[in-house]
Design a protein around this motif. Structure first.
Motif, PDB file in Angstrom:
ATOM      1  N   MET A   1       0.847  -1.200   0.000  1.00  0.00           N
ATOM      2  CA  MET A   1       0.000   0.000   0.000  1.00  0.00           C
ATOM      3  C   MET A   1       0.880   1.246   0.000  1.00  0.00           C
ATOM      4  SD  MET A   1      -2.859   1.232   2.793  1.00  0.00           S
ATOM      5  CE  MET A   1      -3.963  -0.102   2.369  1.00  0.00           C
ATOM      6  N   SER A   2       0.641   2.173  -0.910  1.00  0.00           N
ATOM      7  CA  SER A   2       1.437   3.396  -0.985  1.00  0.00           C
ATOM      8  C   SER A   2       1.052   4.346   0.123  1.00  0.00           C
ATOM      9  CB  SER A   2       1.229   4.081  -2.340  1.00  0.00           C
ATOM     10  OG  SER A   2      -0.082   4.566  -2.444  1.00  0.00           O
ATOM     11  N   ALA A   3       1.904   5.381   0.357  1.00  0.00           N
ATOM     12  CA  ALA A   3       1.649   6.349   1.428  1.00  0.00           C
ATOM     13  C   ALA A   3       0.406   7.159   1.159  1.00  0.00           C
ATOM     14  CB  ALA A   3       2.866   7.272   1.587  1.00  0.00           C
ATOM     15  N   ALA A   4       0.053   7.329  -0.128  1.00  0.00           N
ATOM     16  CA  ALA A   4      -1.100   8.165  -0.462  1.00  0.00           C
ATOM     17  C   ALA A   4      -2.418   7.424  -0.318  1.00  0.00           C
ATOM     18  CB  ALA A   4      -0.966   8.689  -1.901  1.00  0.00           C
ATOM     19  N   GLU A   5      -2.370   6.082  -0.304  1.00  0.00           N
ATOM     20  CA  GLU A   5      -3.608   5.322  -0.289  1.00  0.00           C
ATOM     21  C   GLU A   5      -4.448   5.543   0.965  1.00  0.00           C
ATOM     22  OE1 GLU A   5      -2.746   1.284  -1.101  1.00  0.00           O
ATOM     23  OE2 GLU A   5      -2.309   1.618  -3.217  1.00  0.00           O
ATOM     24  N   PRO A   6      -3.870   5.600   2.191  1.00  0.00           N
ATOM     25  CA  PRO A   6      -4.700   5.871   3.357  1.00  0.00           C
ATOM     26  C   PRO A   6      -5.401   7.211   3.262  1.00  0.00           C
ATOM     27  CG  PRO A   6      -2.556   5.035   4.020  1.00  0.00           C
ATOM     28  CD  PRO A   6      -2.473   5.306   2.552  1.00  0.00           C
ATOM     29  N   VAL A   7      -4.728   8.214   2.684  1.00  0.00           N
ATOM     30  CA  VAL A   7      -5.338   9.531   2.542  1.00  0.00           C
ATOM     31  C   VAL A   7      -6.516   9.471   1.593  1.00  0.00           C
ATOM     32  CG1 VAL A   7      -4.961  11.904   1.780  1.00  0.00           C
ATOM     33  CG2 VAL A   7      -3.168  10.696   3.044  1.00  0.00           C
ATOM     34  N   VAL A   8      -6.327   8.809   0.452  1.00  0.00           N
ATOM     35  CA  VAL A   8      -7.402   8.689  -0.526  1.00  0.00           C
ATOM     36  C   VAL A   8      -8.575   7.925   0.060  1.00  0.00           C
ATOM     37  CG1 VAL A   8      -8.023   7.735  -2.760  1.00  0.00           C
ATOM     38  CG2 VAL A   8      -5.803   8.859  -2.459  1.00  0.00           C
ATOM     39  N   THR A   9      -8.277   6.857   0.809  1.00  0.00           N
ATOM     40  CA  THR A   9      -9.344   6.081   1.431  1.00  0.00           C
ATOM     41  C   THR A   9     -10.141   6.918   2.400  1.00  0.00           C
ATOM     42  OG1 THR A   9      -8.013   4.079   1.232  1.00  0.00           O
ATOM     43  CG2 THR A   9      -9.831   4.042   2.810  1.00  0.00           C
ATOM     44  N   GLU A  10      -9.446   7.694   3.241  1.00  0.00           N
ATOM     45  CA  GLU A  10     -10.124   8.539   4.216  1.00  0.00           C
ATOM     46  C   GLU A  10     -10.975   9.581   3.529  1.00  0.00           C
ATOM     47  OE1 GLU A  10     -11.576  10.195   7.566  1.00  0.00           O
ATOM     48  OE2 GLU A  10     -10.433   8.340   7.404  1.00  0.00           O
ATOM     49  N   VAL A  11     -10.441  10.222   2.493  1.00  0.00           N
ATOM     50  CA  VAL A  11     -11.198  11.237   1.771  1.00  0.00           C
ATOM     51  C   VAL A  11     -12.402  10.624   1.085  1.00  0.00           C
ATOM     52  CG1 VAL A  11     -11.123  12.920  -0.095  1.00  0.00           C
ATOM     53  CG2 VAL A  11      -9.220  12.743   1.490  1.00  0.00           C
ATOM     54  N   SER A  12     -12.227   9.427   0.533  1.00  0.00           N
ATOM     55  CA  SER A  12     -13.349   8.749  -0.105  1.00  0.00           C
ATOM     56  C   SER A  12     -14.466   8.512   0.896  1.00  0.00           C
ATOM     57  CB  SER A  12     -12.883   7.419  -0.699  1.00  0.00           C
ATOM     58  OG  SER A  12     -11.890   7.622  -1.672  1.00  0.00           O
ATOM     59  N   GLU A  13     -14.096   8.089   2.094  1.00  0.00           N
ATOM     60  CA  GLU A  13     -15.096   7.861   3.132  1.00  0.00           C
ATOM     61  C   GLU A  13     -15.783   9.155   3.522  1.00  0.00           C
ATOM     62  OE1 GLU A  13     -17.494   6.243   6.073  1.00  0.00           O
ATOM     63  OE2 GLU A  13     -16.451   5.357   4.368  1.00  0.00           O
ATOM     64  N   ARG A  14     -15.003  10.240   3.655  1.00  0.00           N
ATOM     65  CA  ARG A  14     -15.608  11.531   4.018  1.00  0.00           C
ATOM     66  C   ARG A  14     -16.537  12.004   2.906  1.00  0.00           C
ATOM     67  NH1 ARG A  14     -10.433  14.667   4.541  1.00  0.00           N
ATOM     68  NH2 ARG A  14     -11.697  16.481   5.088  1.00  0.00           N
ATOM     69  N   ALA A  15     -16.117  11.814   1.660  1.00  0.00           N
ATOM     70  CA  ALA A  15     -16.973  12.220   0.549  1.00  0.00           C
ATOM     71  C   ALA A  15     -18.251  11.402   0.521  1.00  0.00           C
ATOM     72  CB  ALA A  15     -16.215  12.062  -0.767  1.00  0.00           C
ATOM     73  N   LEU A  31     -20.148  14.268   8.750  1.00  0.00           N
ATOM     74  CA  LEU A  31     -18.982  14.874   8.109  1.00  0.00           C
ATOM     75  C   LEU A  31     -18.035  15.449   9.157  1.00  0.00           C
ATOM     76  CD1 LEU A  31     -17.500  15.673   5.529  1.00  0.00           C
ATOM     77  CD2 LEU A  31     -18.868  17.769   5.466  1.00  0.00           C
ATOM     78  N   LEU A  32     -18.599  16.069  10.201  1.00  0.00           N
ATOM     79  CA  LEU A  32     -17.768  16.613  11.272  1.00  0.00           C
ATOM     80  C   LEU A  32     -17.045  15.496  12.005  1.00  0.00           C
ATOM     81  CD1 LEU A  32     -16.786  18.912  13.077  1.00  0.00           C
ATOM     82  CD2 LEU A  32     -18.904  18.699  14.393  1.00  0.00           C
ATOM     83  N   ARG A  33     -17.737  14.422  12.282  1.00  0.00           N
ATOM     84  CA  ARG A  33     -17.089  13.299  12.975  1.00  0.00           C
ATOM     85  C   ARG A  33     -15.962  12.719  12.133  1.00  0.00           C
ATOM     86  NH1 ARG A  33     -22.493  11.649  13.896  1.00  0.00           N
ATOM     87  NH2 ARG A  33     -22.153   9.795  12.585  1.00  0.00           N
ATOM     88  N   SER A  34     -16.188  12.658  10.828  1.00  0.00           N
ATOM     89  CA  SER A  34     -15.135  12.162   9.941  1.00  0.00           C
ATOM     90  C   SER A  34     -13.931  13.097   9.958  1.00  0.00           C
ATOM     91  CB  SER A  34     -15.690  12.021   8.522  1.00  0.00           C
ATOM     92  OG  SER A  34     -14.694  11.588   7.631  1.00  0.00           O
ATOM     93  N   GLU A  35     -14.188  14.403   9.973  1.00  0.00           N
ATOM     94  CA  GLU A  35     -13.106  15.390  10.025  1.00  0.00           C
ATOM     95  C   GLU A  35     -12.315  15.259  11.323  1.00  0.00           C
ATOM     96  OE1 GLU A  35     -10.729  18.545   8.710  1.00  0.00           O
ATOM     97  OE2 GLU A  35     -12.263  17.419   7.621  1.00  0.00           O
ATOM     98  N   LEU A  36     -13.024  15.062  12.429  1.00  0.00           N
ATOM     99  CA  LEU A  36     -12.351  14.928  13.717  1.00  0.00           C
ATOM    100  C   LEU A  36     -11.516  13.657  13.784  1.00  0.00           C
ATOM    101  CD1 LEU A  36     -15.174  16.125  16.143  1.00  0.00           C
ATOM    102  CD2 LEU A  36     -13.136  17.388  15.417  1.00  0.00           C
ATOM    103  N   ARG A  37     -12.017  12.583  13.171  1.00  0.00           N
ATOM    104  CA  ARG A  37     -11.214  11.349  13.121  1.00  0.00           C
ATOM    105  C   ARG A  37      -9.934  11.559  12.328  1.00  0.00           C
ATOM    106  NH1 ARG A  37     -16.286   8.777  12.352  1.00  0.00           N
ATOM    107  NH2 ARG A  37     -15.924   8.695  10.104  1.00  0.00           N
ATOM    108  N   ALA A  40      -7.592  13.610  14.570  1.00  0.00           N
ATOM    109  CA  ALA A  40      -7.063  12.813  15.680  1.00  0.00           C
ATOM    110  C   ALA A  40      -6.100  11.745  15.204  1.00  0.00           C
ATOM    111  CB  ALA A  40      -8.224  12.172  16.444  1.00  0.00           C
ATOM    112  N   GLY A  41      -6.234  11.301  13.957  1.00  0.00           N
ATOM    113  CA  GLY A  41      -5.381  10.236  13.454  1.00  0.00           C
ATOM    114  C   GLY A  41      -4.025  10.690  12.958  1.00  0.00           C
ATOM    115  N   ARG A  42      -3.836  12.009  12.792  1.00  0.00           N
ATOM    116  CA  ARG A  42      -2.548  12.497  12.304  1.00  0.00           C
ATOM    117  C   ARG A  42      -1.499  12.394  13.404  1.00  0.00           C
ATOM    118  NH1 ARG A  42      -5.559  17.176   9.533  1.00  0.00           N
ATOM    119  NH2 ARG A  42      -5.673  16.529   7.349  1.00  0.00           N
ATOM    120  N   ARG A  43      -0.369  11.799  13.058  1.00  0.00           N
ATOM    121  CA  ARG A  43       0.681  11.570  14.047  1.00  0.00           C
ATOM    122  C   ARG A  43       1.213  12.880  14.631  1.00  0.00           C
ATOM    123  NH1 ARG A  43       3.732   7.085  14.676  1.00  0.00           N
ATOM    124  NH2 ARG A  43       1.774   6.120  14.033  1.00  0.00           N
ATOM    125  N   ARG A  44       1.355  13.913  13.791  1.00  0.00           N
ATOM    126  CA  ARG A  44       1.896  15.178  14.311  1.00  0.00           C
ATOM    127  C   ARG A  44       0.945  15.813  15.309  1.00  0.00           C
ATOM    128  NH1 ARG A  44       0.731  16.010   8.942  1.00  0.00           N
ATOM    129  NH2 ARG A  44      -0.919  17.495   8.411  1.00  0.00           N
TER     130      ARG A  44
END
Length: 295
Positions: A1-15, A31-37, A40-44
């Protein structure tokens, strides 16, 4: 799995979440709950919360193993040994100058500019998500992030302070004592007041984030805005400008620890917070509503 795939998956779910709700359920919080997840999931962001929590613990341990010197540090520092609830208050005094604004700046930089930089903003807007709704969701997440950051400082400070120094009646800045329960309520009021100021700063950051596609640039710009505001607030020659500065009444939270509380400066601070939130929120909406999303 590439580094971009988790981002695309998350955005797809939010969309999918945003577009699936029927017209009668536009007020859904999915949508707000998805944004908060996502936040919260970002390591930084997780590391940032750890830094916020570490400061009050460090203060508590440092005071426990040594005695604070007269005239050094926040006014609350010398009172820590008398009541553990002074630890979060001292930590808020320290972190309000840099760490808490930096945390909001990081969140605000990611809010719009981060999406554009990753190439996910355009993808989000291809589903039936109005730009206004998306922007409101972004700002709501910043407000929650402000409360979240302050709560981390207060909870970590209270736990460390109570563990090392115990509890009991709190000596107010007026010289009288209040019960532990009343002291906890005062700390909650202080937390909400500081969170309101940070939420207003988030509105400024949200506007800046609509002006660029570089989240780091938005973060740095908001920190420059904050630092320049602190500098301007300390220059007596421009005292006429001070009441209009967002940071002018941030440290007035000490008035909530008087008996009875002194509300004038608190009310002034909240009015300025509301003014900044409204003005920069509208500016962000005006910019984002007509923004050409190319990425």
């Amino acid at each position: 799995m590439s580094a971009a795939e988790p981002v695309v998956t998350e955005v797809s779910e939010r969309a999918r979440v945003a577009g699936a709700a029927p017209l009668s359920r536009r007020l859904s919080t999915r949508l707000l709950r998805s944004e908060l997840r996502l936040i919260a999931g970002r390591r930084r962001n997780q590391m940032g919360l750890l830094v916020l929590a570490a400061v009050p613990v460090l203060i508590a341990v440092a005071v426990r193993i040594s005695s604070p010197r007269e005239g050094r540090g926040p006014d609350f520092l010398s009172s820590i040994t008398s009541n553990g609830l002074f630890v979060p208050l001292a930590a808020l005094s320290v972190e309000l100058g840099l760490f808490l604004p930096l945390a909001i700046a990081m969140l605000a930089g990611d809010s719009v500019a981060g999406e554009a930089n990753l190439g996910t903003l355009r993808y989000l807007l291809t589903v039936p998500v109005g730009r206004t709704r998306l922007l409101v969701t972004k700002y709501a997440s910043l407000v929650i992030g402000a409360v979240w950051g302050v709560a981390v400082v207060v909870v970590a400070g209270a736990v460390a302070g109570i563990a090392l120094f115990g509890t009991g009646p709190m000596l107010t800045l007026s010289g009288s004592e209040i019960s532990f329960g009343a002291a906890v309520w005062r700390v909650v009021l202080v937390s909400l007041y500081i969170a309101a100021g940070l939420a207003a700063l988030g509105a400024v950051g949200l506007f800046i984030s609509t002006l660029t596609e570089q989240p780091l640039a938005a973060t740095v710009a908001l920190m420059i805005f904050t630092i320049l505001s602190w500098i301007a607030d300390s220059v007596p020659q421009i005292s006429w400008l001070h009441p209009w500065l967002l940071v002018d009444q941030w440290m007035a939270f000490g008035d909530l620890l008087r008996d009875p509380p002194f509300w004038d400066n608190i009310a002034q601070g909240l009015r300025v917070d509301l003014g900044y939130a409204v003005v920069f929120g509208l500016l962000a909406w005006a910019r984002f509503a007509g923004k050409d999303i190319t990425s």
